[in-house]
Design an enzyme around this catalytic site. Structure first.
Site, mmCIF file in Angstrom:
data_model
loop_
_atom_site.group_PDB
_atom_site.id
_atom_site.type_symbol
_atom_site.label_atom_id
_atom_site.label_comp_id
_atom_site.label_asym_id
_atom_site.label_seq_id
_atom_site.Cartn_x
_atom_site.Cartn_y
_atom_site.Cartn_z
ATOM 1 N N ASP A 1 56.032 83.840 10.651
ATOM 2 C CA ASP A 1 54.932 84.677 11.154
ATOM 3 C C ASP A 1 54.819 84.596 12.677
ATOM 4 O O ASP A 1 54.724 83.487 13.229
ATOM 5 C CB ASP A 1 53.588 84.219 10.582
ATOM 6 C CG ASP A 1 53.425 84.496 9.112
ATOM 7 O OD1 ASP A 1 54.431 84.514 8.389
ATOM 8 O OD2 ASP A 1 52.273 84.694 8.686
ATOM 9 N N GLU B 1 47.664 89.416 2.852
ATOM 10 C CA GLU B 1 47.746 88.412 3.904
ATOM 11 C C GLU B 1 47.704 89.057 5.295
ATOM 12 O O GLU B 1 47.956 90.232 5.470
ATOM 13 C CB GLU B 1 49.063 87.629 3.773
ATOM 14 C CG GLU B 1 49.299 87.116 2.362
ATOM 15 C CD GLU B 1 50.435 86.115 2.303
ATOM 16 O OE1 GLU B 1 50.128 84.921 2.285
ATOM 17 O OE2 GLU B 1 51.602 86.521 2.269
HETATM 18 C C1 FRU Z 1 52.332 84.994 5.584
HETATM 19 C C2 FRU Z 1 51.710 83.661 5.316
HETATM 20 C C3 FRU Z 1 50.332 83.556 5.908
HETATM 21 C C4 FRU Z 1 50.164 82.089 6.140
HETATM 22 C C5 FRU Z 1 51.569 81.671 6.502
HETATM 23 C C6 FRU Z 1 51.962 80.340 6.001
HETATM 24 O O1 FRU Z 1 53.697 84.928 5.720
HETATM 25 O O2 FRU Z 1 51.700 83.364 3.945
HETATM 26 O O3 FRU Z 1 49.349 84.100 5.059
HETATM 27 O O4 FRU Z 1 49.247 81.851 7.153
HETATM 28 O O5 FRU Z 1 52.430 82.628 5.961
HETATM 29 O O6 FRU Z 1 53.302 80.111 6.279
#
Ligand code: FRU
Length: 440
Positions: A49, A296
């Site tokens: 991310d 997300e």
């Molecule tokens: C999206 C996610 C987010 C979280 C992160 C954890 O890819 O699942 O929701 O903050 O990755 O790695």
């Protein structure tokens, strides 16, 4: 105890009927296939991310002419690549937020800056997603909104913020501060599910912004509908206009994602006071009850008088036999922040992975100009068996940036740019007082 969730009158639904319109491989809503020989930004770290330094209005900004991005990261343990598959799939247990800087914003130029937060800021072992935002009205104060996460003894996930200062000279970008963390709000079991209601609850990825209509600071976050996991009734509001004879699939009620929202007390932003007493959680903007259990990294774009909400989701989190590609989904409102929202492209799908490479990218983030940035996850194997893990290629680096056109309630993929390419929409003002590297 059975408890039917009462969603507020303004909460919009992503319905089962909407989701039935999701189809992979439509060229206007599908990411281009990524080449097996993609470049890696830095061989010593794996990143996923990612977000660009931005202002509170959502625009990507440069700081003193530098492009800056943050990424969730882990240091590679095995630089020979032998165990890369296991390291990648357990990455959440070591995740920290790091940053990159570049003069050009071109993918090939990103320089890894290392950790952003001091370990003294960590209230829990894992730093997960959020956003890096220049604080309005300051020279160089910057707020890292993020998710403070632990998975034992129970699942804990708290949208939080740590603040610091950004510095830059002709050689690069560095940060000061980021020594403490403020927790903003926690899952309350009323506006969103908490760990007692749902052991798999999601409550993360804070995305603050100023709503142009009222000038107030709101924060979006990933959440689940309040209520006991699996106890929801999937009624006509959740079903939508279903085709004749269609039966809601079993397990539909395990899909209970929502896009949560909280508002900050007036005057608190000026003081940089994000403590929990200043936040009020509100009912969710959108629910995917009966459709999907995860929405997300929700984020927002205001354009042409319309309000666009984007969120990422997975094939694996659809419920009740529904399906769709991993990618970014979205909703649009003609009447401002509190909706009503309808799904973009009728289905909600904005940009999904091609079915030939279903896990190639994830965590897409749409900026106000329509540039979409994502990371490369896993490319299918080459040769006779694309499902042979021995020939998968793990990405852990940024995907090609693409551009989408937002045209009312429809979106179109229109441009493909370089790997990890970032375009800024504004420059952060340059002052003199904070122009020098501190003596120590
Ligand atoms: C999206 C996610 C987010 C979280 C992160 C954890 O890819 O699942 O929701 O903050 O990755 O790695």
């Amino acid at each position: 105890m059975f408890r039917r969730n009462i969603l507020s009158s303004y909460t919009s639904r992503w319905t089962i009927a909407d989701a039935l319109k999701v189809h992979a491989d439509d060229p206007t809503t599908t990411m281009p296939v990524i080449a097996q020989d993609f470049p890696t930004m830095d061989e010593s770290v794996m990143i996923w991310d990612t977000g660009a330094l931005r202002n509170i209005h959502g625009q990507t900004v440069t700081f003193k002419g530098w492009h800056v991005i943050w990424s969730l990261a882990v240091d590679k343990i095995d630089l020979t690549n032998a165990d890369i598959y296991d390291e990648w799939h357990s990455r959440n247990n070591r995740a920290y937020i790091g940053y990159w800087y570049s003069r050009t914003g071109n993918g090939a130029d990103w320089q890894w800056g290392g950790r952003l937060l001091n370990t003294s800021a960590d209230l829990r072992p894992h730093e997960w997603s959020g956003g890096l935002v220049m604080r309005e009205g300051t020279g160089n104060v910057v707020d890292m909104f993020y998710t403070s996460e632990a998975d034992s003894p129970i699942n804990q996930s708290v949208p939080s913020v740590s603040s610091g200062q950004i510095f830059a000279d002709e050689n690069g970008v560095w940060f000061g501060g980021f020594e403490t963390t403020t927790e903003m709000f926690s899952a309350d079991g009323i506006h969103n599910a908490n760990s007692q209601q749902d052991e798999y609850f999601d409550f993360r990825d804070p995305h603050p912004f100023i709503n142009p209509a009222d000038g107030r600071l709101y924060c979006l976050y990933e959440s689940n509908v309040a209520g006991m996991r699996g106890d929801f009734v999937i009624g006509s509001d959740e079903q939508g206009a279903l085709p004749p004879g269609f039966e809601v699939g079993s397990g539909a009620q395990y899909g209970a994602a929502s896009i949560g929202i909280a508002v900050l007390a007036d005057g608190a932003y000026k003081k940089g006071d994000f403590s929990s007493t200043n936040w009020t959680q509100l009912d969710p903007l959108v629910s995917a009850l009966g459709v999907n259990d995860q929405m997300e990294r929700p984020h927002i774009v205001f354009k042409d008088g319309l309000t666009y909400l984007f969120t990422i989701s997975h094939h694996s989190t659809y419920s009740g036999g529904l399906g769709g590609p991993d990618g970014v989904y979205g909703f649009v409102s003609e009447k401002g922040l509190f909706g009503p929202y309808k799904p973009l492209n009728a289905s909600g799908l904005v940009l999904g992975n091609p079915s030939a490479a279903p896990y190639q990218t994830y965590s897409h983030f749409v900026d106000p100009a329509g540039y979409v940035q994502a990371f490369i996850d896993t490319l299918p194997g080459v040769g006779e068996d694309p499902n042979n893990p021995a020939t998968f290629r793990i990405g852990a680096t940024l995907a090609p940036t693409v551009k989408i056109e937002l045209d009312g309630d429809r979106t179109f993929l229109t441009e493909v740019h370089g790997y990890g390419q970032v375009y800024a929409q504004a420059a952060w003002p340059v002052g003199a007082a904070w122009d020098k590297r501190p003596a120590n």
